[in-house]
Design a protein around this motif. Structure first.
Motif, mmCIF file in Angstrom:
data_model
loop_
_atom_site.group_PDB
_atom_site.id
_atom_site.type_symbol
_atom_site.label_atom_id
_atom_site.label_comp_id
_atom_site.label_asym_id
_atom_site.label_seq_id
_atom_site.Cartn_x
_atom_site.Cartn_y
_atom_site.Cartn_z
ATOM 1 N N GLN A 37 120.565 106.292 79.284
ATOM 2 C CA GLN A 37 119.113 106.385 79.333
ATOM 3 C C GLN A 37 118.523 105.539 78.216
ATOM 4 O OE1 GLN A 37 117.498 110.380 79.147
ATOM 5 N NE2 GLN A 37 115.601 109.715 80.084
ATOM 6 N N ALA A 38 117.787 104.521 78.617
ATOM 7 C CA ALA A 38 117.109 103.660 77.654
ATOM 8 C C ALA A 38 115.706 104.217 77.400
ATOM 9 C CB ALA A 38 117.038 102.245 78.199
ATOM 10 N N PRO A 39 115.103 103.869 76.276
ATOM 11 C CA PRO A 39 113.763 104.384 75.970
ATOM 12 C C PRO A 39 112.766 104.076 77.080
ATOM 13 C CG PRO A 39 114.712 103.342 74.042
ATOM 14 C CD PRO A 39 115.647 103.063 75.171
ATOM 15 N N GLY A 40 112.049 105.097 77.521
ATOM 16 C CA GLY A 40 111.042 104.920 78.550
ATOM 17 C C GLY A 40 111.569 104.792 79.963
ATOM 18 N N LYS A 41 112.874 104.960 80.121
ATOM 19 C CA LYS A 41 113.475 104.830 81.447
ATOM 20 C C LYS A 41 114.180 106.116 81.840
ATOM 21 C CE LYS A 41 114.091 99.813 81.376
ATOM 22 N NZ LYS A 41 115.052 98.701 81.629
ATOM 23 N N GLN A 42 114.465 106.220 83.139
ATOM 24 C CA GLN A 42 115.174 107.395 83.627
ATOM 25 C C GLN A 42 116.662 107.290 83.333
ATOM 26 O OE1 GLN A 42 114.199 107.782 87.816
ATOM 27 N NE2 GLN A 42 112.517 109.173 87.336
ATOM 28 N N ARG A 43 117.289 108.441 83.245
ATOM 29 C CA ARG A 43 118.740 108.478 83.083
ATOM 30 C C ARG A 43 119.371 108.000 84.392
ATOM 31 N NH1 ARG A 43 121.319 113.812 80.442
ATOM 32 N NH2 ARG A 43 119.556 113.317 79.071
ATOM 33 N N GLU A 44 120.375 107.141 84.276
ATOM 34 C CA GLU A 44 121.001 106.612 85.486
ATOM 35 C C GLU A 44 122.510 106.536 85.328
ATOM 36 O OE1 GLU A 44 119.039 102.845 85.995
ATOM 37 O OE2 GLU A 44 120.225 101.866 84.443
ATOM 38 N N LEU A 45 123.177 106.586 86.465
ATOM 39 C CA LEU A 45 124.630 106.566 86.486
ATOM 40 C C LEU A 45 125.161 105.209 86.053
ATOM 41 C CD1 LEU A 45 127.328 107.996 87.326
ATOM 42 C CD2 LEU A 45 126.998 106.912 89.556
ATOM 43 N N VAL A 46 126.165 105.241 85.183
ATOM 44 C CA VAL A 46 126.876 104.028 84.784
ATOM 45 C C VAL A 46 128.200 103.949 85.527
ATOM 46 C CG1 VAL A 46 127.955 102.795 82.866
ATOM 47 C CG2 VAL A 46 125.805 104.027 82.503
ATOM 48 N N ALA A 47 128.964 105.040 85.470
ATOM 49 C CA ALA A 47 130.274 105.059 86.114
ATOM 50 C C ALA A 47 130.677 106.503 86.349
ATOM 51 C CB ALA A 47 131.318 104.366 85.246
ATOM 52 N N ALA A 48 131.452 106.729 87.402
ATOM 53 C CA ALA A 48 131.941 108.060 87.714
ATOM 54 C C ALA A 48 133.372 107.971 88.209
ATOM 55 C CB ALA A 48 131.062 108.727 88.770
ATOM 56 N N ILE A 49 134.096 109.073 88.018
ATOM 57 C CA ILE A 49 135.483 109.131 88.488
ATOM 58 C C ILE A 49 135.704 110.501 89.125
ATOM 59 C CG2 ILE A 49 136.310 109.815 86.187
ATOM 60 C CD1 ILE A 49 138.900 108.181 86.870
ATOM 61 N N THR A 50 136.265 110.489 90.326
ATOM 62 C CA THR A 50 136.465 111.740 91.053
ATOM 63 C C THR A 50 137.712 112.451 90.567
ATOM 64 O OG1 THR A 50 137.841 110.765 92.778
ATOM 65 C CG2 THR A 50 135.441 110.654 93.092
ATOM 66 N N THR A 51 137.927 113.647 91.102
ATOM 67 C CA THR A 51 139.126 114.397 90.746
ATOM 68 C C THR A 51 140.386 113.653 91.179
ATOM 69 O OG1 THR A 51 138.981 115.645 92.808
ATOM 70 C CG2 THR A 51 137.929 116.614 90.878
ATOM 71 N N GLY A 52 140.282 112.856 92.224
ATOM 72 C CA GLY A 52 141.428 112.092 92.702
ATOM 73 C C GLY A 52 141.596 110.735 92.040
ATOM 74 N N GLY A 53 140.659 110.380 91.144
ATOM 75 C CA GLY A 53 140.785 109.126 90.414
ATOM 76 C C GLY A 53 140.003 107.961 90.995
ATOM 77 N N SER A 54 139.256 108.181 92.073
ATOM 78 C CA SER A 54 138.415 107.114 92.616
ATOM 79 C C SER A 54 137.241 106.881 91.682
ATOM 80 C CB SER A 54 137.909 107.489 94.000
ATOM 81 O OG SER A 54 138.988 107.629 94.899
ATOM 82 N N THR A 55 136.858 105.615 91.555
ATOM 83 C CA THR A 55 135.805 105.263 90.609
ATOM 84 C C THR A 55 134.606 104.631 91.316
ATOM 85 O OG1 THR A 55 136.862 103.131 90.177
ATOM 86 C CG2 THR A 55 137.412 104.953 88.692
ATOM 87 N N ASN A 56 133.470 104.745 90.655
ATOM 88 C CA ASN A 56 132.232 104.179 91.155
ATOM 89 C C ASN A 56 131.451 103.649 89.957
ATOM 90 O OD1 ASN A 56 130.058 103.658 92.965
ATOM 91 N ND2 ASN A 56 129.050 105.522 92.268
ATOM 92 N N TYR A 57 130.903 102.431 90.099
ATOM 93 C CA TYR A 57 130.197 101.802 88.984
ATOM 94 C C TYR A 57 128.813 101.322 89.413
ATOM 95 C CZ TYR A 57 134.808 101.535 86.805
ATOM 96 O OH TYR A 57 136.038 101.847 86.270
ATOM 97 N N ALA A 58 127.899 101.346 88.475
ATOM 98 C CA ALA A 58 126.616 100.690 88.693
ATOM 99 C C ALA A 58 126.869 99.191 88.805
ATOM 100 C CB ALA A 58 125.672 100.982 87.532
ATOM 101 N N ASP A 59 126.091 98.520 89.640
ATOM 102 C CA ASP A 59 126.286 97.077 89.837
ATOM 103 C C ASP A 59 126.202 96.315 88.524
ATOM 104 O OD1 ASP A 59 124.560 96.895 93.062
ATOM 105 O OD2 ASP A 59 126.629 97.404 92.549
ATOM 106 N N SER A 60 125.364 96.784 87.627
ATOM 107 C CA SER A 60 125.128 96.063 86.377
ATOM 108 C C SER A 60 126.331 96.059 85.439
ATOM 109 C CB SER A 60 123.921 96.660 85.648
ATOM 110 O OG SER A 60 124.160 98.017 85.330
#
Length: 120
Positions: free
Chosen positions: A39-62
């Motif tokens: 979360q940057a100043p004045g902006k909403q909190r947003e997902l950067v990266a996530a990992i599931t219980t099985g190890g699959s990952t997901n990333y923000a495009d940036s």
């Protein structure tokens, strides 16, 4: 009592690297999806990266190709390796733990956040 404790933030020059860690306690870590948000100043909190219980990952495009998320179920920890940092990565980074079942979100926990500042 659930605790998510982040560490590893700091000040770094553009192009540099940081490694964020999150230590979890009070939860059955291996059944939780783990994530990092920022979360940057004045902006909403947003997902950067996530990992599931099985190890699959997901990333923000940036951050694709620059950040890597990993988890260690034995140590109850999740790590975000951040390379080639840019000024726009400057934000407070939060560790997140979610327990989902049957498509429903049952638990959602947050750490206290750690500041990452990228500047020359």
């Amino acid at each position: 009592q659930v605790q998510l404790v982040e560490s590893g933030g700091g000040l770094v020059q553009p192009g540099g690297s940081l490694r964020l860690s999150c230590a979890a306690s009070g939860i059955s870590f291996n059944i939780y999806e783990m994530g990092w948000y920022h979360q940057a100043p004045g902006k909403q909190r947003e997902l950067v990266a996530a990992i599931t219980t099985g190890g699959s990952t997901n990333y923000a495009d940036s951050v694709k190709g620059r950040f890597t998320i990993s988890r260690d179920n034995a140590q109850k920890s999740v790590t975000l390796q951040m390379n080639n940092l840019k000024p726009e990565d400057t934000a407070v980074y939060y560790c997140n733990a979610q327990y989902k079942s049957g498509g429903y979100l049952f638990d959602n926990y947050w750490g206290q956040g750690t500041q990452v500042t990228v500047t020359s």
